[in-house]
Motif scaffolding. Structure first.
Motif, PDB file in Angstrom:
ATOM      1  N   SER A 181       0.883  -1.170   0.000  1.00 49.08           N
ATOM      2  CA  SER A 181       0.000   0.000   0.000  1.00 49.08           C
ATOM      3  C   SER A 181       0.917   1.215   0.000  1.00 49.08           C
ATOM      4  O   SER A 181       1.532   1.529   1.020  1.00 49.08           O
ATOM      5  CB  SER A 181      -0.893  -0.006   1.241  1.00 49.08           C
ATOM      6  OG  SER A 181      -1.766  -1.097   1.204  1.00 49.08           O
ATOM      7  N   TYR A 182       1.019   1.869  -1.135  1.00 49.58           N
ATOM      8  CA  TYR A 182       1.951   2.974  -1.298  1.00 49.58           C
ATOM      9  C   TYR A 182       1.430   4.245  -0.637  1.00 49.58           C
ATOM     10  O   TYR A 182       0.283   4.641  -0.845  1.00 49.58           O
ATOM     11  CB  TYR A 182       2.217   3.241  -2.788  1.00 49.58           C
ATOM     12  CG  TYR A 182       2.867   2.083  -3.490  1.00 49.58           C
ATOM     13  CD1 TYR A 182       4.210   1.812  -3.305  1.00 49.58           C
ATOM     14  CD2 TYR A 182       2.135   1.263  -4.335  1.00 49.58           C
ATOM     15  CE1 TYR A 182       4.825   0.748  -3.959  1.00 49.58           C
ATOM     16  CE2 TYR A 182       2.741   0.193  -4.998  1.00 49.58           C
ATOM     17  CZ  TYR A 182       4.078  -0.060  -4.801  1.00 49.58           C
ATOM     18  OH  TYR A 182       4.668  -1.107  -5.438  1.00 49.58           O
ATOM     19  N   GLU A 183       2.279   4.886   0.139  1.00 50.07           N
ATOM     20  CA  GLU A 183       1.956   6.153   0.766  1.00 50.07           C
ATOM     21  C   GLU A 183       2.079   7.268  -0.282  1.00 50.07           C
ATOM     22  O   GLU A 183       2.873   7.162  -1.204  1.00 50.07           O
ATOM     23  CB  GLU A 183       2.937   6.432   1.921  1.00 50.07           C
ATOM     24  CG  GLU A 183       2.959   5.361   3.000  1.00 50.07           C
ATOM     25  CD  GLU A 183       3.815   4.135   2.656  1.00 50.07           C
ATOM     26  OE1 GLU A 183       3.836   3.214   3.485  1.00 50.07           O
ATOM     27  OE2 GLU A 183       4.432   4.078   1.577  1.00 50.07           O
ATOM     28  N   PRO A 184       1.310   8.364  -0.121  1.00 48.51           N
ATOM     29  CA  PRO A 184       1.363   9.445  -1.118  1.00 48.51           C
ATOM     30  C   PRO A 184       2.731  10.102  -1.261  1.00 48.51           C
ATOM     31  O   PRO A 184       3.027  10.695  -2.290  1.00 48.51           O
ATOM     32  CB  PRO A 184       0.338  10.465  -0.619  1.00 48.51           C
ATOM     33  CG  PRO A 184      -0.400   9.828   0.481  1.00 48.51           C
ATOM     34  CD  PRO A 184       0.340   8.612   0.926  1.00 48.51           C
ATOM     35  N   ASP A 185       3.568   9.995  -0.248  1.00 47.60           N
ATOM     36  CA  ASP A 185       4.887  10.632  -0.302  1.00 47.60           C
ATOM     37  C   ASP A 185       6.027   9.614  -0.353  1.00 47.60           C
ATOM     38  O   ASP A 185       7.158   9.919  -0.003  1.00 47.60           O
ATOM     39  CB  ASP A 185       5.066  11.560   0.900  1.00 47.60           C
ATOM     40  CG  ASP A 185       4.944  10.824   2.229  1.00 47.60           C
ATOM     41  OD1 ASP A 185       4.483   9.660   2.246  1.00 47.60           O
ATOM     42  OD2 ASP A 185       5.306  11.413   3.263  1.00 47.60           O
ATOM     43  N   ALA A 215       0.958   3.221  -7.824  1.00 50.50           N
ATOM     44  CA  ALA A 215       0.987   4.000  -6.582  1.00 50.50           C
ATOM     45  C   ALA A 215      -0.007   5.162  -6.653  1.00 50.50           C
ATOM     46  O   ALA A 215      -0.732   5.433  -5.682  1.00 50.50           O
ATOM     47  CB  ALA A 215       2.400   4.502  -6.309  1.00 50.50           C
ATOM     48  N   GLN A 247      -3.575   3.791  -6.319  1.00 47.16           N
ATOM     49  CA  GLN A 247      -3.894   3.465  -4.929  1.00 47.16           C
ATOM     50  C   GLN A 247      -4.218   4.712  -4.113  1.00 47.16           C
ATOM     51  O   GLN A 247      -4.939   4.629  -3.126  1.00 47.16           O
ATOM     52  CB  GLN A 247      -2.727   2.722  -4.274  1.00 47.16           C
ATOM     53  CG  GLN A 247      -2.566   1.309  -4.739  1.00 47.16           C
ATOM     54  CD  GLN A 247      -1.473   0.586  -3.978  1.00 47.16           C
ATOM     55  OE1 GLN A 247      -1.017   1.020  -2.925  1.00 47.16           O
ATOM     56  NE2 GLN A 247      -1.049  -0.544  -4.516  1.00 47.16           N
ATOM     57  N   ASN A 248      -3.693   5.842  -4.515  1.00 49.62           N
ATOM     58  CA  ASN A 248      -3.939   7.097  -3.804  1.00 49.62           C
ATOM     59  C   ASN A 248      -5.001   7.952  -4.500  1.00 49.62           C
ATOM     60  O   ASN A 248      -5.085   9.157  -4.272  1.00 49.62           O
ATOM     61  CB  ASN A 248      -2.624   7.866  -3.649  1.00 49.62           C
ATOM     62  CG  ASN A 248      -1.754   7.236  -2.583  1.00 49.62           C
ATOM     63  OD1 ASN A 248      -1.943   7.477  -1.396  1.00 49.62           O
ATOM     64  ND2 ASN A 248      -0.818   6.391  -2.990  1.00 49.62           N
ATOM     65  N   GLU A 302      -4.860  11.534  -6.874  1.00 49.30           N
ATOM     66  CA  GLU A 302      -5.112  12.809  -6.208  1.00 49.30           C
ATOM     67  C   GLU A 302      -4.676  14.003  -7.050  1.00 49.30           C
ATOM     68  O   GLU A 302      -3.543  14.076  -7.527  1.00 49.30           O
ATOM     69  CB  GLU A 302      -4.378  12.841  -4.866  1.00 49.30           C
ATOM     70  CG  GLU A 302      -4.707  14.047  -4.041  1.00 49.30           C
ATOM     71  CD  GLU A 302      -4.020  14.048  -2.686  1.00 49.30           C
ATOM     72  OE1 GLU A 302      -4.004  15.108  -2.065  1.00 49.30           O
ATOM     73  OE2 GLU A 302      -3.491  13.011  -2.273  1.00 49.30           O
TER      74      GLU A 302
END
Length: 164
Positions: free
Chosen positions: A89-93, A142, A145-146, A149
């Motif tokens: 689960s990739y984080e936005p940063d 990635a 998954q976010n 945005e």
């Protein structure tokens, strides 16, 4: 999002990746030595007229990168990983790191980051995918998954209109 290229060798790949970074509002991190100069024509040609809009940072080595990004959550792309790139689960940063075209990321680093090493599945005995293709595949996963945005999801036709 952040793309990290560890000692990239081919200016055309880095130019393509730079263009993708501009299109996705992604920062590009380049870890030296580079196999080209940043003012090289092939780099600019592949990046088209987007290169001047690219958010790019250059580091003298991996230690410099770590010092300047101490909290970086790094996912390392390698054909040797046990996990597939769609599993985390990739984080936005987060930072998606890719190795040089001829050798990938050094195995010493892969062992250090083995929990976040990922691979793109391939058929048969092919050695690897093109670097810029690999970056696009992982980056867009990635971003998906976010929720993509702040990205434009719909497009308009130039001369006609979509049916409603």
């Amino acid at each position: 999002m952040n793309i990290v290229l560890f000692e990239p060798e081919m200016p055309s790949n880095t130019g393509n990746i730079g263009r993708t970074c501009v299109a996705t509002n992604t920062r590009l991190h380049l870890i030296e030595p580079l196999g080209f100069k940043l003012n090289e024509r092939a780099l600019k040609r592949a990046g088209l007229d987007y290169w001047d809009r690219l958010d790019v940072i250059v580091y003298c080595d991996f230690e410099d990168f770590l010092e300047r990004n101490p909290k970086a959550k790094i996912y390392m792309a390698t054909t040797k990983a046990r996990k597939v790139y769609t599993e985390p689960s990739y984080e936005p940063d987060c930072y998606l790191m890719f190795g040089k075209e001829s050798a990938g990321i050094p195995e010493e680093l892969l062992l250090e980051y083995q929990d976040t090493c990922v691979r793109i599945p391939m058929w048969g005995d092919i050695r690897s995918l093109n670097l810029s293709n690999s970056v696009s595949i992982m980056l867009y996963e990635a971003l998906r998954q976010n929720g993509f945005e702040k990205m434009t999801i719909e497009g308009d036709l130039h001369r006609l209109n979509w049916k409603r």
